[in-house]
Design an enzyme around this catalytic site. Structure first.
Site, PDB file in Angstrom:
ATOM      1  N   ASP A  30       0.859  -1.187   0.000  1.00  0.00           N
ATOM      2  CA  ASP A  30       0.000   0.000   0.000  1.00  0.00           C
ATOM      3  C   ASP A  30       0.892   1.232   0.000  1.00  0.00           C
ATOM      4  O   ASP A  30       2.004   1.206   0.541  1.00  0.00           O
ATOM      5  CB  ASP A  30      -0.909   0.005   1.229  1.00  0.00           C
ATOM      6  CG  ASP A  30      -2.184   0.814   1.013  1.00  0.00           C
ATOM      7  OD1 ASP A  30      -2.063   2.056   0.862  1.00  0.00           O
ATOM      8  OD2 ASP A  30      -3.274   0.229   0.995  1.00  0.00           O
ATOM      9  N   CYS A 260     -20.581  -1.109  -1.719  1.00  0.00           N
ATOM     10  CA  CYS A 260     -20.802  -2.003  -2.858  1.00  0.00           C
ATOM     11  C   CYS A 260     -22.094  -1.723  -3.622  1.00  0.00           C
ATOM     12  O   CYS A 260     -22.058  -1.324  -4.785  1.00  0.00           O
ATOM     13  CB  CYS A 260     -20.780  -3.456  -2.385  1.00  0.00           C
ATOM     14  SG  CYS A 260     -19.183  -3.982  -1.743  1.00  0.00           S
TER      15      CYS A 260
END
Length: 431
Positions: A30, A260
């Site tokens: 990351d 989502c």
């Protein structure tokens, strides 16, 4: 095979955990040094039950490593999962900037064959774009494959879903990629679908859009139930016994939210428009969901009159229990409207926090449910945390100025609440 996970958010951290738990050596990558440092200490930067313990377990064992050094990590791993975010742009399309960045980073650092697997939820055709982005960034023409492997994780249940998936979907044109992925997932016992990349990408969107449709359908039906004096929960129970329908996602309430369903339904609609196909049902699903919170607010106004100056307790901020995710949370829409109507809001959530305190300086954030209830003229229950079901509502009534209860998740028993002296209203569940 050593596995690299690009992106250590909800999907990336869960994917890293599940492969480490399966016995593979895994590295999480990351660009956020703060996240990486927390993960190296076995700590999560978000709330997901059970995940932090498993992350910490594999950090201690050495099976799970974390780094910010993308070039070295990409060079040292032959299997790379892309698990970065794909948020919605203002026009409703998915923003693929992080996918593209990951693909170009892979291309530049590539030093031999790589299997690149897109785990992020991406529009149909993205696998082809990822291949093109990698090729354009390559310094030497190394061979590679790109496969699609969508995730089917429920926030709050990610560990369960990751360790015991109901299906594994692989989209690839490469026999080599298929063999490698079957080896990686070899310990899992569930149905497999190996198909074309575009099909795999659409399976993910079609699944989420269908579940969102069930939710909006029940929310529309709940309004009719109110008019007919029928209990929507009993209707849902009767429907759910039909194996063709099933009991999941038949709960009426304030609507869906999270990272989502809203963006995936929106992206599927945008994809259909690009191809001149009108998904009219999904247009209505989004419209119903956006306005569903206002239905409960209308009930509150009918009881209280003007909301200006009223003290309102809001219980729950996260879009669902067992997560701190407030993206597209109905509670946020509720709070925004209450503030617009000049109500005073007292908020309690056991985990989630407001996104920007400066924008919500008029909201009193409380550390217990009782503190939120103190002096309130109405309660709005927006998230079905177990804590709220277990609260002693008979005693809690003493904290309220007026015992008006508006249950946006149909969580509590109407007869029991009224027996305690509450004015109780839910969504299609009062009869």
């Amino acid at each position: 095979m050593n596995i690299l996970i690009i992106g250590t958010g909800y999907v990336g951290a869960t994917t890293a955990m599940v492969f480490a738990e399966s016995g593979w050596q895994v590295t999480g990558l990351d660009i956020d040094a703060g996240k990486i440092e927390r993960l190296r200490q076995g700590r999560l930067h978000f709330h997901e039950p059970g995940l932090e313990d498993l992350i910490a377990k594999h950090v201690r064992s050495g099976r799970l490593l974390f780094t910010t050094d993308s070039e070295t990590a990409i060079a040292d791993h032959d299997v790379i999962f892309i698990c970065v975010g794909t948020p919605s742009r203002p026009d409703g399309n998915a923003d693929l900037r992080y996918i593209r960045q990951a693909a170009e980073d892979i291309g530049r650092a590539m030093n031999g064959y790589k299997l690149v697997v897109t785990k992020s939820t991406v529009p149909v055709g993205t696998q082809e774009q990822v291949k093109a982005w990698i090729e354009s960034a390559q310094r030497q023409p190394y061979r590679f494959d790109v496969a699609s492997n969508p995730e089917f994780l429920r926030e709050g249940k990610a560990v369960e879903d990751a360790l015991r998936p109901d299906r594994i979907v692989i989209g690839t044109d490469s026999a080599r990629a298929t063999r490698q992925l079957r080896t990686l997932y070899g310990s899992f016992r569930c149905p497999w679908i190996v198909t074309k990349p575009r099909t795999a990408e659409l399976i993910k969107y079609a699944s989420n859009a269908f579940l969102a449709t069930k939710i909006s359908y029940m929310n529309e039906l709940a309004k009719l139930c109110d008019e007919l004096e029928v209990n929507v929960k009993e209707v849902a129970d009767g429907m759910g016994l039909d194996p063709r329908i099933g009991p999941s996602f038949l709960q009426a309430g304030l609507g869906y939210g999270g990272s989502c369903f809203p963006k995936d339904v929106s992206e599927l609609v945008m994809t259909s428009r690009k191809h001149e196909v009108n998904l009219r049902i999904l247009d209505q699903v989004m419209e119903v969901n956006q306005g569903q919170f206002a239905y409960l607010l209308d009930k509150a106004r009918a009881r209280l009159g003007s909301l200006a100056g009223k003290e309102i307790a809001v219980l729950g901020l996260a879009f669902k229990p067992d997560t701190d995710d407030i993206r597209e949370a109905p509670a946020l829409r509720m709070i925004d409207r209450l503030l617009l109507e000049q109500a005073s809001v007292r908020l309690y959530d056991p985990v989630a926090a407001l996104p920007d305190r400066s924008s919500y300086r008029d909201v009193t954030v409380c550390s217990t449910p009782e503190e939120a209830l103190l002096g309130a003229e109405a309660v709005m229950l927006c998230t079905e945390w177990t804590e709220f079901a277990e609260l002693d509502w008979a005693q809690a009534k003493a904290f309220l100025e007026q015992p008006n209860f508006f249950d946006g998740r149909n969580m509590l028993d109407a007869g029991r609440m009224r027996g305690m002296g509450y004015f109780y209203q839910s969504i299609g569940n009062d009869h």
